[in-house]
Write a protein that holds these residues in place. Structure first.
Motif, PDB file in Angstrom:
ATOM      1  N   ILE A   1       0.828  -1.215   0.000  1.00 24.50           N
ATOM      2  CA  ILE A   1       0.000   0.000   0.000  1.00 24.50           C
ATOM      3  C   ILE A   1       0.858   1.259   0.000  1.00 24.50           C
ATOM      4  O   ILE A   1       0.444   2.297  -0.513  1.00 24.50           O
ATOM      5  CB  ILE A   1      -1.005   0.019   1.171  1.00 24.50           C
ATOM      6  CG1 ILE A   1      -0.311   0.099   2.538  1.00 24.50           C
ATOM      7  CG2 ILE A   1      -1.951  -1.164   1.102  1.00 24.50           C
ATOM      8  CD1 ILE A   1      -1.277   0.420   3.673  1.00 24.50           C
ATOM      9  N   THR A   2       2.072   1.172   0.572  1.00 19.64           N
ATOM     10  CA  THR A   2       2.986   2.311   0.507  1.00 19.64           C
ATOM     11  C   THR A   2       3.321   2.610  -0.945  1.00 19.64           C
ATOM     12  O   THR A   2       3.289   3.765  -1.385  1.00 19.64           O
ATOM     13  CB  THR A   2       4.271   2.030   1.291  1.00 19.64           C
ATOM     14  OG1 THR A   2       3.948   1.805   2.665  1.00 19.64           O
ATOM     15  CG2 THR A   2       5.240   3.209   1.206  1.00 19.64           C
ATOM     16  N   TYR A   3       3.638   1.568  -1.704  1.00 20.55           N
ATOM     17  CA  TYR A   3       4.003   1.748  -3.099  1.00 20.55           C
ATOM     18  C   TYR A   3       2.790   2.132  -3.957  1.00 20.55           C
ATOM     19  O   TYR A   3       2.890   2.990  -4.837  1.00 20.55           O
ATOM     20  CB  TYR A   3       4.625   0.467  -3.656  1.00 20.55           C
ATOM     21  CG  TYR A   3       6.042   0.205  -3.186  1.00 20.55           C
ATOM     22  CD1 TYR A   3       6.656   1.008  -2.224  1.00 20.55           C
ATOM     23  CD2 TYR A   3       6.772  -0.866  -3.690  1.00 20.55           C
ATOM     24  CE1 TYR A   3       7.945   0.758  -1.783  1.00 20.55           C
ATOM     25  CE2 TYR A   3       8.070  -1.124  -3.268  1.00 20.55           C
ATOM     26  CZ  TYR A   3       8.656  -0.318  -2.307  1.00 20.55           C
ATOM     27  OH  TYR A   3       9.934  -0.569  -1.883  1.00 20.55           O
ATOM     28  N   LYS A   4       1.639   1.493  -3.724  1.00 17.73           N
ATOM     29  CA  LYS A   4       0.472   1.729  -4.564  1.00 17.73           C
ATOM     30  C   LYS A   4      -0.214   3.064  -4.273  1.00 17.73           C
ATOM     31  O   LYS A   4      -0.760   3.696  -5.180  1.00 17.73           O
ATOM     32  CB  LYS A   4      -0.557   0.615  -4.390  1.00 17.73           C
ATOM     33  CG  LYS A   4      -0.303  -0.616  -5.234  1.00 17.73           C
ATOM     34  CD  LYS A   4      -1.547  -1.476  -5.371  1.00 17.73           C
ATOM     35  CE  LYS A   4      -2.619  -0.792  -6.170  1.00 17.73           C
ATOM     36  NZ  LYS A   4      -3.777  -1.670  -6.447  1.00 17.73           N
ATOM     37  N   THR A   5      -0.191   3.487  -3.029  1.00 19.44           N
ATOM     38  CA  THR A   5      -0.944   4.679  -2.630  1.00 19.44           C
ATOM     39  C   THR A   5      -0.056   5.759  -2.024  1.00 19.44           C
ATOM     40  O   THR A   5      -0.174   6.932  -2.369  1.00 19.44           O
ATOM     41  CB  THR A   5      -2.046   4.305  -1.618  1.00 19.44           C
ATOM     42  OG1 THR A   5      -2.860   3.270  -2.167  1.00 19.44           O
ATOM     43  CG2 THR A   5      -2.912   5.503  -1.296  1.00 19.44           C
ATOM     44  N   GLY A   6       0.852   5.358  -1.137  1.00 22.02           N
ATOM     45  CA  GLY A   6       1.643   6.341  -0.402  1.00 22.02           C
ATOM     46  C   GLY A   6       2.631   7.109  -1.251  1.00 22.02           C
ATOM     47  O   GLY A   6       2.792   8.322  -1.087  1.00 22.02           O
TER      48      GLY A   6
ATOM     49  N   ILE B   1       7.869  16.912   3.836  1.00 18.72           N
ATOM     50  CA  ILE B   1       6.549  16.994   3.203  1.00 18.72           C
ATOM     51  C   ILE B   1       6.269  15.717   2.422  1.00 18.72           C
ATOM     52  O   ILE B   1       5.115  15.264   2.320  1.00 18.72           O
ATOM     53  CB  ILE B   1       6.433  18.241   2.303  1.00 18.72           C
ATOM     54  CG1 ILE B   1       4.962  18.543   1.987  1.00 18.72           C
ATOM     55  CG2 ILE B   1       7.223  18.103   1.019  1.00 18.72           C
ATOM     56  CD1 ILE B   1       4.138  18.955   3.182  1.00 18.72           C
ATOM     57  N   SER B   2       7.319  15.093   1.898  1.00 16.41           N
ATOM     58  CA  SER B   2       7.162  13.804   1.223  1.00 16.41           C
ATOM     59  C   SER B   2       6.717  12.733   2.211  1.00 16.41           C
ATOM     60  O   SER B   2       5.804  11.943   1.928  1.00 16.41           O
ATOM     61  CB  SER B   2       8.486  13.390   0.559  1.00 16.41           C
ATOM     62  OG  SER B   2       8.378  12.107  -0.011  1.00 16.41           O
ATOM     63  N   ALA B   3       7.344  12.695   3.381  1.00 15.78           N
ATOM     64  CA  ALA B   3       6.971  11.715   4.411  1.00 15.78           C
ATOM     65  C   ALA B   3       5.549  11.965   4.914  1.00 15.78           C
ATOM     66  O   ALA B   3       4.808  11.007   5.206  1.00 15.78           O
ATOM     67  CB  ALA B   3       7.966  11.772   5.569  1.00 15.78           C
ATOM     68  N   PHE B   4       5.172  13.236   5.016  1.00 22.20           N
ATOM     69  CA  PHE B   4       3.790  13.569   5.375  1.00 22.20           C
ATOM     70  C   PHE B   4       2.832  12.926   4.379  1.00 22.20           C
ATOM     71  O   PHE B   4       1.850  12.267   4.755  1.00 22.20           O
ATOM     72  CB  PHE B   4       3.609  15.092   5.385  1.00 22.20           C
ATOM     73  CG  PHE B   4       2.169  15.543   5.520  1.00 22.20           C
ATOM     74  CD1 PHE B   4       1.538  15.532   6.755  1.00 22.20           C
ATOM     75  CD2 PHE B   4       1.460  15.980   4.408  1.00 22.20           C
ATOM     76  CE1 PHE B   4       0.207  15.943   6.886  1.00 22.20           C
ATOM     77  CE2 PHE B   4       0.145  16.398   4.525  1.00 22.20           C
ATOM     78  CZ  PHE B   4      -0.483  16.374   5.761  1.00 22.20           C
ATOM     79  N   GLY B   5       3.124  13.082   3.084  1.00 24.37           N
ATOM     80  CA  GLY B   5       2.263  12.518   2.053  1.00 24.37           C
ATOM     81  C   GLY B   5       2.237  11.003   2.067  1.00 24.37           C
ATOM     82  O   GLY B   5       1.180  10.388   1.885  1.00 24.37           O
ATOM     83  N   LYS B   6       3.400  10.395   2.298  1.00 23.33           N
ATOM     84  CA  LYS B   6       3.469   8.932   2.310  1.00 23.33           C
ATOM     85  C   LYS B   6       2.598   8.338   3.409  1.00 23.33           C
ATOM     86  O   LYS B   6       1.785   7.431   3.154  1.00 23.33           O
ATOM     87  CB  LYS B   6       4.917   8.473   2.495  1.00 23.33           C
ATOM     88  CG  LYS B   6       5.069   6.952   2.497  1.00 23.33           C
ATOM     89  CD  LYS B   6       6.518   6.521   2.687  1.00 23.33           C
ATOM     90  CE  LYS B   6       6.955   6.639   4.129  1.00 23.33           C
ATOM     91  NZ  LYS B   6       8.290   6.036   4.351  1.00 23.33           N
TER      92      LYS B   6
ATOM     93  N   PHE C   1      -4.865   6.588   4.527  1.00 23.60           N
ATOM     94  CA  PHE C   1      -6.028   6.653   3.639  1.00 23.60           C
ATOM     95  C   PHE C   1      -6.382   5.270   3.103  1.00 23.60           C
ATOM     96  O   PHE C   1      -7.559   4.871   3.075  1.00 23.60           O
ATOM     97  CB  PHE C   1      -5.736   7.609   2.485  1.00 23.60           C
ATOM     98  CG  PHE C   1      -6.836   7.695   1.466  1.00 23.60           C
ATOM     99  CD1 PHE C   1      -7.959   8.469   1.699  1.00 23.60           C
ATOM    100  CD2 PHE C   1      -6.752   7.005   0.266  1.00 23.60           C
ATOM    101  CE1 PHE C   1      -8.990   8.549   0.761  1.00 23.60           C
ATOM    102  CE2 PHE C   1      -7.765   7.078  -0.677  1.00 23.60           C
ATOM    103  CZ  PHE C   1      -8.881   7.853  -0.429  1.00 23.60           C
ATOM    104  N   GLN C   2      -5.378   4.485   2.675  1.00 22.49           N
ATOM    105  CA  GLN C   2      -5.647   3.158   2.129  1.00 22.49           C
ATOM    106  C   GLN C   2      -6.169   2.213   3.210  1.00 22.49           C
ATOM    107  O   GLN C   2      -7.084   1.417   2.965  1.00 22.49           O
ATOM    108  CB  GLN C   2      -4.389   2.572   1.496  1.00 22.49           C
ATOM    109  CG  GLN C   2      -4.613   1.227   0.815  1.00 22.49           C
ATOM    110  CD  GLN C   2      -5.696   1.293  -0.245  1.00 22.49           C
ATOM    111  OE1 GLN C   2      -5.600   2.074  -1.192  1.00 22.49           O
ATOM    112  NE2 GLN C   2      -6.745   0.498  -0.089  1.00 22.49           N
ATOM    113  N   MET C   3      -5.603   2.296   4.409  1.00 18.61           N
ATOM    114  CA  MET C   3      -6.107   1.466   5.500  1.00 18.61           C
ATOM    115  C   MET C   3      -7.549   1.828   5.843  1.00 18.61           C
ATOM    116  O   MET C   3      -8.364   0.949   6.145  1.00 18.61           O
ATOM    117  CB  MET C   3      -5.225   1.620   6.736  1.00 18.61           C
ATOM    118  CG  MET C   3      -3.867   0.954   6.613  1.00 18.61           C
ATOM    119  SD  MET C   3      -2.925   1.133   8.155  1.00 18.61           S
ATOM    120  CE  MET C   3      -1.456   0.162   7.753  1.00 18.61           C
ATOM    121  N   MET C   4      -7.863   3.116   5.773  1.00 20.70           N
ATOM    122  CA  MET C   4      -9.235   3.535   6.024  1.00 20.70           C
ATOM    123  C   MET C   4     -10.168   2.985   4.955  1.00 20.70           C
ATOM    124  O   MET C   4     -11.301   2.566   5.246  1.00 20.70           O
ATOM    125  CB  MET C   4      -9.328   5.064   6.083  1.00 20.70           C
ATOM    126  CG  MET C   4     -10.737   5.584   6.367  1.00 20.70           C
ATOM    127  SD  MET C   4     -11.404   5.031   7.960  1.00 20.70           S
ATOM    128  CE  MET C   4     -10.629   6.212   9.066  1.00 20.70           C
TER     129      MET C   4
END
Length: 323
Positions: free
Chosen positions: A165-170, A194-199, A205-208
């Motif tokens: 999910i990190t790769y697909k969404t983060g 800011i990149s880590a914030f987005g990741k 978001f994906q877990m939700m």
């Protein structure tokens, strides 16, 4: 939230302005078809928000933001082909409407077109942004391959799920924020934060999404209840349930996830196991954990707190669907 609607309107207006009319080739009809559909425009919004937070030039960031959205649409077209999906945003998917071959070519063209939207940047900045963009795109493909692999694997570890999910969404959320920051002239430490914030926001978001698929209300998820269970997807709920399940519960999960059965009995049985193993509660804790990590990275950025508020509100907007 009005500011989100304003960003969405800005992006939609720009996409309309850059409608691909440069050729009369039939290929451009399906391209315009997919890009004109009104999704949430979250990723280009992230580019513009990060750029604004660091005091950048809105117009300079707009075309790269559109490039990110075009790239996102490329992934959707090819995902729909791989999933044999007939609908996207309640409309026929590109390959359903125009045929499989055209769908593949449409995705290919969208990918190449997305890169062209960075061409107006000065050479050094163009190089920096393309490095982030291409690295993220490759990781996204790796994440999609992991997701495909999971469909055939009986057991998936939490670490493997998190990587997927990190790769697909983060990573695309991370890249969107980072590119916006780079265009504004942020230094490397600020860009990394800011990149880590987005990741981590993307992970939460994906877990939700996984959680709401089973435990959300229909209006929250906008899709069929428990579709992930019906399709035997190895979501965070499934993985957490296996960690706490009894031998009998493991056998029941194996039984249900080995069948293509999509009836109510299957969904009810699996949902009960999720509840008994407290997979739902543990999933929510993980969502809060990654949201907190995201906010901690935002706290480390040395800009006025007032400028960070829109990003915090965006995080709440993306995650407020919790039931």
């Amino acid at each position: 939230m009005q500011f989100i609607k304003d960003y969405q309107q800005t992006v939609s207006k720009a996409i309309h302005e850059y409608t691909f009319t440069d050729k009369s080739d039939p290929l451009y009809e399906p391209i315009n078809y997919i890009t004109s559909q009104h999704g949430k425009r979250i990723r280009p919004m992230m580019v513009l928000m990060a750029n604004e937070m660091f005091g950048g030039d809105h117009q300079k960031a707009l075309k790269p933001a559109i490039g990110i959205e075009i790239f996102h649409n490329f992934t959707l077209v090819h995902d729909d082909i791989m999933d044999a999906a007939e609908l996207r945003r309640n409309k026929p998917t590109v390959h359903t409407l125009y045929g499989l071959n055209v769908g593949i070519l449409t995705g290919d063209a969208l990918l190449l077109k997305s890169i062209k939207f960075f061409e107006d940047l000065e050479p050094d900045l163009y190089h920096s942004c393309l490095q982030v963009f291409i690295r993220s795109g490759l990781l996204l493909c790796e994440g999609q391959q992991l997701d495909i692999n999971f469909q055939k694997e009986k057991q998936v570890s939490f670490d493997d799920y998190l990587k997927m999910i990190t790769y697909k969404t983060g990573v695309l959320s991370a890249a969107s924020f980072e590119i916006g920051a780079l265009i504004a002239g942020a230094d490397s430490a600020e860009a990394e934060n800011i990149s880590a914030f987005g990741k981590h926001l993307g992970i939460a978001f994906q877990m939700m999404d996984d959680y709401l698929d089973v435990f959300g209300k229909d209006q929250q998820i906008g899709k069929v209840h428990a579709g992930d269970i019906a399709e035997n997807k190895k979501t965070v709920l499934y993985i957490l349930a296996r960690e706490n399940a009894t031998q009998e519960e493991l056998e029941r999960l194996d039984y249900w996830y080995a069948t293509e059965n999509q009836n109510k009995d299957k969904i009810q049985a699996v949902e009960q196991i999720f509840r008994r193993t407290k997979a739902d509660e543990r999933a929510l804790l993980l969502i809060h954990k990654h949201t907190d990590i995201a906010k901690n990275h935002l706290d480390q950025i040395k800009v006025d707190d007032e400028k960070k508020k829109p990003l915090i509100e965006l995080a709440h907007f993306l995650l407020k669907r919790e039931s």
